[in-house]
Design an enzyme around this catalytic site. Structure first.
Site, PDB file in Angstrom:
ATOM      1  CD  GLU A 234     -20.832  -6.977   8.910  1.00  0.00           C
ATOM      2  OE1 GLU A 234     -20.061  -5.925   8.895  1.00  0.00           O
ATOM      3  OE2 GLU A 234     -21.754  -7.144   8.705  1.00  0.00           O
TER       4      GLU A 234
ATOM      5  CG  HIS B 213       5.321 -15.238  -8.012  1.00  0.00           C
ATOM      6  ND1 HIS B 213       6.781 -15.257  -8.443  1.00  0.00           N
ATOM      7  CD2 HIS B 213       4.516 -16.354  -7.968  1.00  0.00           C
ATOM      8  CE1 HIS B 213       6.649 -16.333  -8.686  1.00  0.00           C
ATOM      9  NE2 HIS B 213       5.686 -16.806  -9.257  1.00  0.00           N
TER      10      HIS B 213
ATOM     11  CE  LYS C  20     -23.763   1.877   8.597  1.00  0.00           C
ATOM     12  NZ  LYS C  20     -25.039   0.911   8.811  1.00  0.00           N
TER      13      LYS C  20
END
Length: 537
Positions: free
Chosen positions: A328, A357, A460
């Site tokens: 950000e 793994h 937004k």
């Protein structure tokens, strides 16, 4: 394994910060000769920018704001006396409120004492508190047990509430939103309030706000008589708010060492103000060293991702926390002069040795588009059981770290190793401050504003537009009793409002509304020929 040349490079390049239990090892990064000397000028400008920021200069020019999260752990550096007092008062208020909760002076409605904590926030208002809770929390503590609403997913919130179960009456809700208008946090607050009210409880007697003075949330908390309100300032971004009340209050309520966290961050800040550079040109400032290594690894243009691999279960959430802090802050399409750029540093990670793994196979033999930051912890913790003669479980963990690092080096894959003495409040504060400062320095090197996030605001705004379309859709369906197809619905919406609608958005909304029983769907020959209407009353 290590060759004489590697051992020499390790000894020459290791950045040791004994006073804060921190070491940075760049020896597996293969930095070319002369790099640090060539970067001396840009690094001096980055130091100057950081010094101006800490002195109170407007460091976020796009929003005309100062940037002061470093003052949170060194209030005496705040540029005005009243600012220093407000920071100190906030920490005192956190401790006073916590003492009242732990001491039983503040009791919930319907229970003898608070037992649980529900933190309601998103982004930096959740990621930092979650990291600290996971890293420092101790099962069986007699302090408040944390849960989080960190999204607007109703199923996720239901799962949290189911986990609280009969302990909901003894739960304290901390609602965190600077503006008070963040949709995810507002929705979480409404869901929590409804859950309390369904149990016959007054939400206000269980609620605390951390928000900006005069915000919508602040006004609600004051009008409804919530238990307490704590400040958020416009000069502290969410992703750098862990050493404010945003992080300190949840940690304190869990019985965690908030003064230790602040002390670690403060001590790291002090170390990362160094400008001294030895003869080999490698900074003794660990955050500056990290920023320069990032610049080298990415070409200063985000050409490689950063894979975070902490070899410690308690640091599992570090990569999630750093995703927001780094991405950000650095993901920008314009530099400080307004010139178009394509900047950023992608972060992802797991934990060691789970990574062995999971995806180390690709790291060693797949696409070469990353560098690794290993985080090593000297102190094992846990049981000292020997799983083999002379070998403990922690020895295996360390062996996997060193072995994985060597396997990557053999394949020409670069890495940095960050080592701390142990995972406690002090050293977690060190790590938080280290990466905050590294991000600031790197932003200086690539000349971007690390302290705004217009892309987040764009998302937004787009979400609000989708919800407006949904409102038009439901309004149109309420005007007709006949089921209509997608094209007819879109055309009707356009006639009603006079504005064009995106038919794909209408399709997705109809799919969701019908899937949740809010719209009746009459099947057609395929997904695009169905007809829709409101359910019969």
């Amino acid at each position: 394994m290590s060759t004489p040349d590697l051992w020499r490079r390790y000894r020459e390049q290791l950045c040791v910060c004994d006073g804060i239990g921190l070491r940075i090892d760049p020896s597996r990064m293969e930095v070319p000769d002369g790099f640090f000397e060539r970067m001396a000028g840009p690094m001096e400008r980055a130091y100057d920018a950081m010094e101006a920021l800490e002195g109170g200069a407007v460091a976020n020019p796009d929003e005309g704001r100062r940037v002061g999260h470093y003052w949170l752990r060194a209030p005496e550096l705040a540029p005005e006396p009243e600012l220093r007092r407000s920071i100190e008062d906030a920490v005192d208020a956190v401790e006073d409120f916590t003492a009242r909760v732990h001491g039983g002076d503040l009791k919930p409605q319907g229970a003898p004492a608070f037992t649980d904590l529900l933190v309601i926030g998103i982004g930096g208002s959740a990621l930092g508190p979650q990291l600290v809770a996971d890293a420092l929390g101790r099962p069986g503590s007699d302090r408040l047990r944390p849960s989080f609403f960190d999204n607007t997913d109703p199923d996720g919130m239901a799962k949290v509430l189911e986990g609280l179960g009969d302990r909901l009456p003894s739960t304290l809700a901390v609602v965190i939103s600077k503006s008070g208008g963040t949709a995810e946090t507002r929705n979480g607050m409404l869901v929590a309030r409804a859950a309390f009210e369904a149990r016959g409880l007054d939400f206000a007697r269980h609620a605390v706000a951390i928000t900006g003075e005069g915000s919508k949330l602040d006004r609600i908390a004051e009008a409804d008589g919530w238990l307490a309100r704590f400040p958020m300032w416009d000069w502290v971004g969410g992703r750098t708010s862990e050493t404010s009340a945003v992080g300190l209050l949840p940690a304190a309520l869990q019985g965690l060492d908030v003064r230790g966290l602040l002390a670690g961050a403060r001590a790291c800040d002090e170390v990362t103000r160094r400008r001294d550079t030895p003869a080999n040109g490698i900074p003794t400032n660990p955050a500056a060293l990290l920023a320069l290594l990032w610049f080298h690894a990415t070409g200063g243009r985000g050409e490689r991702d950063m894979v975070m691999l902490p070899y410690k279960d308690r640091l599992l959430l570090l990569s999630r926390y750093l995703q927001q802090l780094v991405m950000e802050s650095l993901g920008k399409d314009r530099d400080l002069d307004g010139n178009p750029v394509a900047q950023g540093l992608a972060v992802y990670g797991n934990k060691g040795s789970t990574d062995q793994h999971a995806y180390v196979q690709q790291l060693r033999e797949g696409v070469d588009n990353f560098f690794v930051t290993f985080v090593s912890v000297v102190e094992d913790g846990g049981a000292d059981l020997e799983v083999e003669p002379g070998v403990r479980a922690g020895d295996y963990l360390r062996g996997f770290l060193l072995g994985t690092r060597e396997a990557l080096r053999e394949a020409g894959r670069p890495s940095i190793t960050v080592t701390v003495d142990r995972v406690d409040a002090f050293h977690l504060g060190v790590l938080i401050a280290l990466f905050e400062r590294a991000v600031g320095f790197y932003a200086g090197l690539i000349h971007v504003n690390a302290y705004h996030q217009p892309g987040v605001e764009a998302g937004k705004k787009a979400a609000a537009e989708v919800l407006a379309v949904q409102g038009r859709l439901l309004a149109h369906l309420s005007t007709t009793q006949d089921a209509e197809g997608l094209d007819a619905i879109a055309a009707g919406m356009e006639r009603g409002e006079g504005d064009d609608v995106d038919i794909e958005t209408v399709f997705h909304l109809l799919e969701a509304l019908s899937g949740n029983g809010r719209v009746e769907r009459l099947p057609g020959d395929g997904p695009f020929t169905a007809r829709y209407r409101l359910p019969a009353a």
